[in-house]
Write an enzyme that holds these catalytic residues in place. Structure first.
Site, short mmCIF file in Angstrom:
data_model
loop_
_atom_site.label_atom_id
_atom_site.label_comp_id
_atom_site.label_asym_id
_atom_site.label_seq_id
_atom_site.Cartn_x
_atom_site.Cartn_y
_atom_site.Cartn_z
N GLU A 110 -1.47 -11.00 7.03
CA GLU A 110 -2.25 -11.09 5.79
C GLU A 110 -1.62 -12.10 4.84
O GLU A 110 -2.32 -12.89 4.18
CB GLU A 110 -2.30 -9.72 5.08
CG GLU A 110 -2.88 -8.59 5.92
CD GLU A 110 -1.81 -7.83 6.69
OE1 GLU A 110 -0.91 -8.47 7.27
OE2 GLU A 110 -1.87 -6.59 6.72
N CYS A 142 0.54 -3.57 5.05
CA CYS A 142 1.78 -3.05 4.47
C CYS A 142 1.74 -3.25 2.95
O CYS A 142 0.89 -3.96 2.41
CB CYS A 142 2.99 -3.74 5.09
SG CYS A 142 3.34 -5.38 4.43
N CYS A 194 1.86 -6.83 1.62
CA CYS A 194 0.59 -7.56 1.84
C CYS A 194 -0.49 -7.12 0.87
O CYS A 194 -1.32 -7.93 0.45
CB CYS A 194 0.12 -7.37 3.28
SG CYS A 194 1.13 -8.31 4.44
N1 THU Z 1 2.79 -6.75 10.22
C1 THU Z 1 1.77 -7.51 9.73
O1 THU Z 1 1.57 -8.67 10.15
N2 THU Z 1 0.99 -6.97 8.76
C2 THU Z 1 1.12 -5.72 8.26
O2 THU Z 1 0.41 -5.36 7.33
C3 THU Z 1 2.09 -4.79 8.86
C4 THU Z 1 3.08 -5.40 9.78
C5 THU Z 1 3.67 -7.33 11.25
C6 THU Z 1 5.08 -7.60 10.78
C7 THU Z 1 5.84 -7.58 12.09
O3 THU Z 1 5.77 -8.89 12.68
C8 THU Z 1 5.05 -6.63 12.97
O4 THU Z 1 3.79 -6.46 12.34
C9 THU Z 1 5.71 -5.26 13.16
O5 THU Z 1 6.00 -4.69 11.93
#
Ligand code: THU
Length: 149
Positions: A66, A102, A105
């Site tokens: 994101e 998360c 984000c």
């Molecule tokens: N990740 C994302 O790209 N977006 C999120 O909202 C949650 C987590 C990614 C970060 C990391 O590369 C992988 O997911 C595992 O946490």
């Protein structure tokens, strides 16, 4: 909990947005977690900007999908107009429930949303379900650029 009026998103556009996020997820660079995430942002002119997570040998430096998508949007000169977001995780992990952005984000998405005065609908995609949650529900009482005016 949120406040903004929920936007209407046709099934057709929602499907296009979800597919764009899935395709972005296929381009993720996630050799450490092997958790591939794709994000797609829909703007009010119909443009879709995508991002995927980019990890690093220094694990803590991973960039979320994101955040990458929002960075690309800012880099193209966008400062608002965010209508909807789709986020997809890997199909072979977890219990099939939808991934949700998360905390960091949510805040990053809020920046461009609040700048343009929109409350985007976030399509959280899982193998078993697609949950549609407004950003203001994901991040209630958000701090943002309006606080600094
Ligand atoms: N990740 C994302 O790209 N977006 C999120 O909202 C949650 C987590 C990614 C970060 C990391 O590369 C992988 O997911 C595992 O946490």
């Amino acid at each position: 909990m949120g406040g903004g009026a929920e936007m209407i998103l046709s099934d057709d556009i929602a499907e296009r947005l979800i597919n764009a996020a899935k395709e972005a997820g296929e381009r993720a660079y996630a050799p450490y977690s092997e958790y591939h995430v794709g994000a797609a942002l829909l703007f009010d002119d119909g443009a879709i900007i995508t991002g995927s997570n980019v990890e690093n040998a220094s694990y803590g430096l991973a960039l979320c999908a994101e955040t990458v998508a929002v960075s690309r949007a800012f880099g193209e000169g966008r400062r608002g107009g965010l209508q909807a977001v789709a986020v997809t995780g890997p199909l072979d992990k977890g219990d099939g429930s939808s991934i949700t952005p998360c905390g960091r984000c949510r805040q990053v998405l809020n920046e461009i949303a609040q700048l343009g005065g929109t409350d985007p609908l976030v399509l959280c995609v899982g193998t078993n379900e697609v949950r549609k949650i407004t950003l203001s529900d994901l991040l209630p009482h958000a701090f943002g650029p309006a606080h600094l005016d």
